[in-house]
Design a protein around this motif. Structure first.
Motif, PDB file in Angstrom:
ATOM      1  N   GLY A  45      19.359   7.819  -5.263  1.00  0.00           N
ATOM      2  CA  GLY A  45      18.820   6.412  -5.737  1.00  0.00           C
ATOM      3  C   GLY A  45      19.374   5.559  -4.725  1.00  0.00           C
ATOM      4  O   GLY A  45      18.589   4.439  -4.472  1.00  0.00           O
ATOM      5  N   ASP A  46      20.448   5.463  -4.462  1.00  0.00           N
ATOM      6  CA  ASP A  46      21.378   4.432  -3.562  1.00  0.00           C
ATOM      7  C   ASP A  46      20.654   4.512  -2.396  1.00  0.00           C
ATOM      8  O   ASP A  46      20.257   3.306  -1.663  1.00  0.00           O
ATOM      9  CB  ASP A  46      22.741   4.745  -3.437  1.00  0.00           C
ATOM     10  N   TYR A  47      20.669   5.733  -1.718  1.00  0.00           N
ATOM     11  CA  TYR A  47      19.979   5.809  -0.441  1.00  0.00           C
ATOM     12  C   TYR A  47      18.408   5.259  -0.363  1.00  0.00           C
ATOM     13  O   TYR A  47      18.039   4.685   0.550  1.00  0.00           O
ATOM     14  CB  TYR A  47      19.886   7.269  -0.024  1.00  0.00           C
ATOM     15  N   ALA A  48      17.697   5.553  -1.416  1.00  0.00           N
ATOM     16  CA  ALA A  48      16.281   5.272  -1.545  1.00  0.00           C
ATOM     17  C   ALA A  48      16.296   3.521  -1.377  1.00  0.00           C
ATOM     18  O   ALA A  48      15.429   3.001  -0.888  1.00  0.00           O
ATOM     19  CB  ALA A  48      15.412   5.693  -2.912  1.00  0.00           C
ATOM     20  N   ALA A  49      17.099   2.958  -2.207  1.00  0.00           N
ATOM     21  CA  ALA A  49      17.292   1.586  -2.249  1.00  0.00           C
ATOM     22  C   ALA A  49      17.588   0.899  -0.851  1.00  0.00           C
ATOM     23  O   ALA A  49      16.717  -0.064  -0.437  1.00  0.00           O
ATOM     24  CB  ALA A  49      18.353   1.070  -3.175  1.00  0.00           C
ATOM     25  N   ARG A  50      18.793   1.474  -0.178  1.00  0.00           N
ATOM     26  CA  ARG A  50      18.778   0.995   1.196  1.00  0.00           C
ATOM     27  C   ARG A  50      17.807   1.187   2.026  1.00  0.00           C
ATOM     28  O   ARG A  50      17.602   0.405   3.117  1.00  0.00           O
ATOM     29  CB  ARG A  50      20.176   1.671   1.680  1.00  0.00           C
ATOM     30  N   ARG A  51      17.084   2.198   1.888  1.00  0.00           N
ATOM     31  CA  ARG A  51      15.949   2.474   2.807  1.00  0.00           C
ATOM     32  C   ARG A  51      14.652   1.438   2.519  1.00  0.00           C
ATOM     33  O   ARG A  51      14.221   0.760   3.557  1.00  0.00           O
ATOM     34  CB  ARG A  51      15.142   3.829   2.645  1.00  0.00           C
ATOM     35  N   THR A  52      14.676   1.109   1.376  1.00  0.00           N
ATOM     36  CA  THR A  52      13.511  -0.113   0.964  1.00  0.00           C
ATOM     37  C   THR A  52      14.043  -1.195   1.549  1.00  0.00           C
ATOM     38  O   THR A  52      13.500  -2.079   2.065  1.00  0.00           O
ATOM     39  CB  THR A  52      13.414  -0.025  -0.650  1.00  0.00           C
ATOM     40  N   LEU A  53      15.550  -1.651   1.421  1.00  0.00           N
ATOM     41  CA  LEU A  53      15.968  -3.022   1.813  1.00  0.00           C
ATOM     42  C   LEU A  53      15.959  -3.154   3.139  1.00  0.00           C
ATOM     43  O   LEU A  53      15.591  -4.075   3.704  1.00  0.00           O
ATOM     44  CB  LEU A  53      17.385  -3.075   1.244  1.00  0.00           C
ATOM     45  N   SER A  54      15.950  -2.030   4.009  1.00  0.00           N
ATOM     46  CA  SER A  54      15.910  -2.059   5.399  1.00  0.00           C
ATOM     47  C   SER A  54      14.546  -2.626   6.128  1.00  0.00           C
ATOM     48  O   SER A  54      14.534  -2.869   7.109  1.00  0.00           O
ATOM     49  CB  SER A  54      16.568  -0.932   5.906  1.00  0.00           C
ATOM     50  N   ARG A  55      13.452  -2.557   5.086  1.00  0.00           N
ATOM     51  CA  ARG A  55      12.238  -2.895   5.508  1.00  0.00           C
ATOM     52  C   ARG A  55      11.910  -4.261   5.265  1.00  0.00           C
ATOM     53  O   ARG A  55      10.795  -4.648   5.761  1.00  0.00           O
ATOM     54  CB  ARG A  55      11.228  -1.827   4.770  1.00  0.00           C
ATOM     55  N   LEU A  56      12.646  -4.799   4.679  1.00  0.00           N
ATOM     56  CA  LEU A  56      12.398  -6.602   4.293  1.00  0.00           C
ATOM     57  C   LEU A  56      12.129  -6.905   5.737  1.00  0.00           C
ATOM     58  O   LEU A  56      12.905  -7.070   6.711  1.00  0.00           O
ATOM     59  CB  LEU A  56      13.361  -6.948   3.518  1.00  0.00           C
ATOM     60  N   GLY A  57      11.318  -7.809   5.787  1.00  0.00           N
ATOM     61  CA  GLY A  57      11.033  -8.743   6.925  1.00  0.00           C
ATOM     62  C   GLY A  57      10.208  -7.912   8.018  1.00  0.00           C
ATOM     63  O   GLY A  57      10.131  -8.449   9.261  1.00  0.00           O
ATOM     64  N   ALA A  58       9.567  -7.165   7.777  1.00  0.00           N
ATOM     65  CA  ALA A  58       8.879  -6.272   8.739  1.00  0.00           C
ATOM     66  C   ALA A  58       7.644  -7.172   9.551  1.00  0.00           C
ATOM     67  O   ALA A  58       6.972  -7.930   8.595  1.00  0.00           O
ATOM     68  CB  ALA A  58       8.347  -4.768   8.237  1.00  0.00           C
ATOM     69  N   SER A  59       7.351  -6.896  10.602  1.00  0.00           N
ATOM     70  CA  SER A  59       6.431  -7.640  11.197  1.00  0.00           C
ATOM     71  C   SER A  59       5.619  -6.788  12.272  1.00  0.00           C
ATOM     72  O   SER A  59       6.104  -5.382  12.343  1.00  0.00           O
ATOM     73  CB  SER A  59       6.948  -8.864  12.120  1.00  0.00           C
ATOM     74  N   ARG A  60       4.802  -6.933  12.930  1.00  0.00           N
ATOM     75  CA  ARG A  60       3.918  -6.332  13.919  1.00  0.00           C
ATOM     76  C   ARG A  60       4.720  -6.528  15.385  1.00  0.00           C
ATOM     77  O   ARG A  60       5.409  -7.393  15.456  1.00  0.00           O
ATOM     78  CB  ARG A  60       2.629  -6.519  14.084  1.00  0.00           C
ATOM     79  N   VAL A  61       4.451  -5.502  16.239  1.00  0.00           N
ATOM     80  CA  VAL A  61       4.738  -5.413  17.633  1.00  0.00           C
ATOM     81  C   VAL A  61       3.652  -5.551  18.482  1.00  0.00           C
ATOM     82  O   VAL A  61       2.556  -5.054  18.106  1.00  0.00           O
ATOM     83  CB  VAL A  61       5.905  -4.487  18.067  1.00  0.00           C
ATOM     84  N   PRO A  62       3.958  -6.205  19.467  1.00  0.00           N
ATOM     85  CA  PRO A  62       2.627  -6.367  20.887  1.00  0.00           C
ATOM     86  C   PRO A  62       2.285  -4.689  21.141  1.00  0.00           C
ATOM     87  O   PRO A  62       3.365  -3.757  20.934  1.00  0.00           O
ATOM     88  CB  PRO A  62       3.216  -6.917  21.844  1.00  0.00           C
ATOM     89  N   THR A  63       1.166  -4.445  21.402  1.00  0.00           N
ATOM     90  CA  THR A  63       0.597  -3.065  21.948  1.00  0.00           C
ATOM     91  C   THR A  63       1.411  -2.865  23.082  1.00  0.00           C
ATOM     92  O   THR A  63       1.556  -3.679  23.980  1.00  0.00           O
ATOM     93  CB  THR A  63      -0.958  -3.425  22.024  1.00  0.00           C
ATOM     94  N   CYS A  64       1.739  -1.570  23.006  1.00  0.00           N
ATOM     95  CA  CYS A  64       2.621  -0.923  24.394  1.00  0.00           C
ATOM     96  C   CYS A  64       2.522   0.346  24.282  1.00  0.00           C
ATOM     97  O   CYS A  64       1.913   1.120  23.234  1.00  0.00           O
ATOM     98  CB  CYS A  64       4.166  -1.361  24.064  1.00  0.00           C
ATOM     99  N   ASN A  65       2.936   0.809  25.361  1.00  0.00           N
ATOM    100  CA  ASN A  65       3.271   2.572  25.611  1.00  0.00           C
ATOM    101  C   ASN A  65       4.583   2.757  25.741  1.00  0.00           C
ATOM    102  O   ASN A  65       5.123   2.399  26.673  1.00  0.00           O
ATOM    103  CB  ASN A  65       2.412   2.968  26.779  1.00  0.00           C
ATOM    104  N   VAL A  66       5.235   3.342  24.707  1.00  0.00           N
ATOM    105  CA  VAL A  66       6.800   3.473  24.746  1.00  0.00           C
ATOM    106  C   VAL A  66       7.113   4.814  24.243  1.00  0.00           C
ATOM    107  O   VAL A  66       6.046   5.606  23.585  1.00  0.00           O
ATOM    108  CB  VAL A  66       7.521   2.371  23.917  1.00  0.00           C
ATOM    109  N   PRO A  67       8.273   5.196  24.189  1.00  0.00           N
ATOM    110  CA  PRO A  67       8.610   6.425  23.531  1.00  0.00           C
ATOM    111  C   PRO A  67       8.671   6.150  22.047  1.00  0.00           C
ATOM    112  O   PRO A  67       9.127   5.230  21.562  1.00  0.00           O
ATOM    113  CB  PRO A  67      10.209   6.851  23.952  1.00  0.00           C
TER     114      PRO A  67
END
Length: 452
Positions: free
Chosen positions: A225-247
């Motif tokens: 449960g703790d790990y599920a919560a930390r994964r969720t918290l780490s996604r706060l503030g998500a945004s898009r990135v410019p189109t690119c070709n990367v690894p």
């Protein structure tokens, strides 16, 4: 019949007798060949949401499947009634269907010389059955404990999609008119948690789960449960990135999905229908040379271990990919005959595919690529197996200067599976098992990331 202590209503011996009764009756009615499957399952699933019981599900089911052949005409019927009259009626129904089907030159039982002829000790050594006698009340408390641990991580965890505790036990017997009659019991237990952080349009969700044959090997519920919560918290503030070709790094659970893509493309049904980009690819370099993929049906307690496949064909440990070269397909009897080949013992699917890990951690993989994308979630089913074209919605984390930085969302990653396989440049040591697949994170060079 009274229930046994392990939860099943029927002993294995009775299932074997039922399967043999079906085969014998089919032959007496004129079938030139017959195969029967008899199964029974029992389980329960409990979900808690915000501390309250959300669902309690209990299942108990049984069934028979009968396939008969009149020469090369095939008929199939099924039932959930184990009475003698019902068994015979099911066989008669299958025979009636067979009389009206067109002959198929590839139809028929598995080749006799490929059938499993082992003994009970071989099955027992796989250690696949571990009943979990957890009561509903205890399952509820365990789910609450798991979810509470997630809420305790931060006040930013504001809602929950629930924590679930489930147990499942099943047994089966397969028999055919070539003298094969065998089966065994298995168990599968799981624990999962999914929570939501943030508010309004800034909300994010993530989850984690584990599944094992033996409930004693499930991770601690609070840690999950703790790990599920930390994964969720780490996604706060998500945004898009410019189109690119990367690894792009596919996190280990998603890397297991890439292995599933390979299995689909290299399976008999896709191949004989000519709907796979891996048609006639045996012996070809389809991956980069660092890739070593092995199938091992004999791993004790593993979720895809079995001594024989759904048709009774003996399984075997083998290389699927060696030094990047495709060594084998996944074939059942029918597809093998369509391809003028032999069954590989994969009727019903693959058996414990293990991708050899590398030496670097996920953090080290990110440092190596410098700039790119770590994908932790994929959306949609944008895969064309005929051409290999791959395009899926994604979320994850942007990597800059070798560091895993801000979360990203609302992007698409695109490529072609044939090129993606060849462009695997690294495999992580962060090995995880998802069902019958085992892999670390995978780095694929040169994918298109479509963002803003």
């Amino acid at each position: 019949m009274a229930s046994r202590h392990d939860g099943f209503a029927y002993p294995q011996e009775r299932l074997r007798d039922i399967a043999q009764e079906i085969v014998d009756y089919a032959k007496s009615r004129g079938a030139t060949a017959c195969e029967a499957d008899v199964s029974e399952g029992v389980g329960q699933s409990v979900t808690v949401r915000r501390g309250a019981v959300d669902t309690i599900e209990y299942n108990r089911d049984k069934g028979i499947g009968v396939t008969v052949y009149l020469g090369q005409q095939r008929g199939h019927a099924s039932s959930s009634d184990f009475s003698r009259d019902a068994l015979r009626a099911t066989v008669d129904a299958a025979l009636s269907i067979a009389r009206f089907t067109a002959p198929d030159a590839c139809a028929g039982l598995a080749d006799a010389d490929l059938l499993w002829r082992g003994n009970e000790s071989e099955i027992a050594s796989l250690n696949l059955y571990h009943p979990w006698n957890i009561s509903v009340d205890d399952a509820v408390e365990l789910a609450r404990y798991c979810e509470a641990a997630a809420f305790d991580v931060s006040p930013e965890i504001r809602n929950s999609e629930g924590a679930t505790v489930s147990r499942q036990e099943s047994q089966f017997v397969a028999a055919n008119s070539l003298g094969f009659n065998a089966g065994f019991a298995t168990s599968r237990h799981s624990l999962s948690c999914s929570v939501i952080a943030g508010e309004g349009e800034a909300m994010q969700r993530d989850d984690w789960y584990a599944s094992r044959r033996d409930a004693h090997e499930l991770p601690n519920a609070a840690r999950l449960g703790d790990y599920a919560a930390r994964r969720t918290l780490s996604r706060l503030g998500a945004s898009r990135v410019p189109t690119c070709n990367v690894p792009v790094i596919f996190e280990a659970p998603l890397a297991c999905g890439l292995i599933s893509n390979l299995v689909h493309a290299a399976s008999g049904g896709s191949l004989y229908r000519r709907s796979s980009f891996l048609l006639d690819a045996l012996g070809e370099q389809i991956f980069s040379p660092i890739v070593q993929l092995r199938e091992d049906p004999f791993v004790p307690k593993a979720l895809a271990s079995t001594p024989f496949d759904d048709e009774g064909v003996a399984t075997k440990a083998r290389d699927i990919v060696r030094d990047g070269v495709l060594q084998g397909y996944f074939l059942g009897t029918y597809s093998a005959r369509k391809l003028a080949m032999k069954s590989t013992g994969n009727a019903g699917g693959s058996h414990n595919l293990v991708l050899e890990p590398g030496e670097r951690s996920l953090v080290e993989l990110a440092a190596d690529i410098g700039r790119g994308l770590l994908v932790t979630e994929l959306l949609g089913q944008g895969i064309n197996y005929v051409t290999g074209d791959y395009s899926r919605g994604a979320a994850g984390y942007w990597i800059e200067n070798g560091e895993i930085r801000q979360p990203v969302q609302e992007i698409t990653i695109a490529g072609n599976l044939r090129e993606m396989f060849r462009n695997v440049s690294a495999i992580g040591n962060d090995v995880i098992v998802r069902g019958g697949k085992q892999s670390g994170s995978i780095v694929i060079d040169g994918m298109t990331v479509a963002g803003s």
